[in-house]
Design an enzyme around this catalytic site. Sequence first.
Site, short mmCIF file in Angstrom:
data_model
loop_
_atom_site.label_atom_id
_atom_site.label_comp_id
_atom_site.label_asym_id
_atom_site.label_seq_id
_atom_site.Cartn_x
_atom_site.Cartn_y
_atom_site.Cartn_z
CG ASP A 66 48.01 29.71 -9.03
OD1 ASP A 66 47.11 28.85 -9.14
OD2 ASP A 66 48.06 30.74 -9.72
CE LYS A 101 42.58 30.24 -16.42
NZ LYS A 101 42.38 31.41 -15.57
#
Length: 396
Positions: free
Chosen positions: A178, A203
């Site tokens: 990730d 994000k």
Amino acid sequence: MNRPPAARATDAIHAGQAPDSLSGAIVPPLTLASTFVMDTPGVPRSGYDYSRSGNPTRSALETALVTLEAGGAAFAFPSGLSAEDTLLRVLTRPGDTVLFGRDVYGGTFRLLTAVLAGEGRTPVATDVFDLAALERDLARTRPVVLWLETPSNPLLEIADLDRIASLAHAAGALLVVDNTFASPALQQPLALGADVVVHSTTKLIGGHSDMVGGALVTRPGLPLPRDRSGVGGSSDVADSIAYLRNATGAVPGPFDAWLAARGLKTLHVRAERAAASAGRIAEHFRGHPAVRRVHYPGLPDHPGHDVARRQMRGFGTVVSLTLRDADAARRACERTRLFALAVSLGAVESLVEHPASMTHAAKEGSPDAIAPELVRFSVGLEDVDDLVDDIEQALA
């Protein structure tokens, strides 16, 4: 295309973003159509027939992502968790073990331990920052997938991707990383041995708190583990992701894809500026009487500092502080003025959150629960002195 790191800021602006061939518009048009006209039955004009299966705006985003991560194929999703769910269903089957880093996002933890475990997969937590312990756990559990975050959420620990990839592959496991906290502006896990990269494009990539999305990027020619075939009959991971995403309809709307592609154009300058401010904040609060520990890989005494210097192009935009006690942590979150009390991270606005009761509440009661004294700060683009003053007054 093997591009040097300095050229990726250029790719972020131009990859998949050619001016419109009809009008010359410098920004490619947003294609909101749900369906596309054909001249002959079953023969799409430009490869598009229905927006679940493919959309030009989504394709543009995926072209940019695969270029920035130097991968083989990229896939956009409506959220980071939908990307994770699709990937794990492609790579694993009931009875398989997924070994995962203890410091993972609460939503990932919930997906692994509640949803997929209920369907017969076995999630096992490990310490990916202790290579000897990780090697033992790989040998003991023989997982199909090793899953980790670096920097991790919310403790900002750093995993040595090059060494971990070697350990995972020797044990017959695929390595999934990730990369949300670093983004392709600061780190490229595929170049360090990872097999698949996961993003919450909500994000840093989106960067403006105005869209939700996710993405997967696979290394070129990646086969499914253990000589398997996917639900669509192919043994290729990218083919299997494409098939399952279309079959289940886990696709983002074109406007969210357009917003993510827009965010990529300023990703590098935003990530660099916010990381510089995060470093200033971390240095400032070292030794502060209200702070027991500063978690930030840019600090020389951080256990992962040397690894981060080697595999990253900056130390990230998030700083976590361990305060005296849980009450102090909650009060600090409530008292900030510039840092908005909200989940998420990587936006132009600075955010503060209490992981134990917010993003990582799913871990409560588990051995991997987040300490209630921890506060996580996502550093945005405000003046860094103003941000320091805001944290100071919140801690006073």
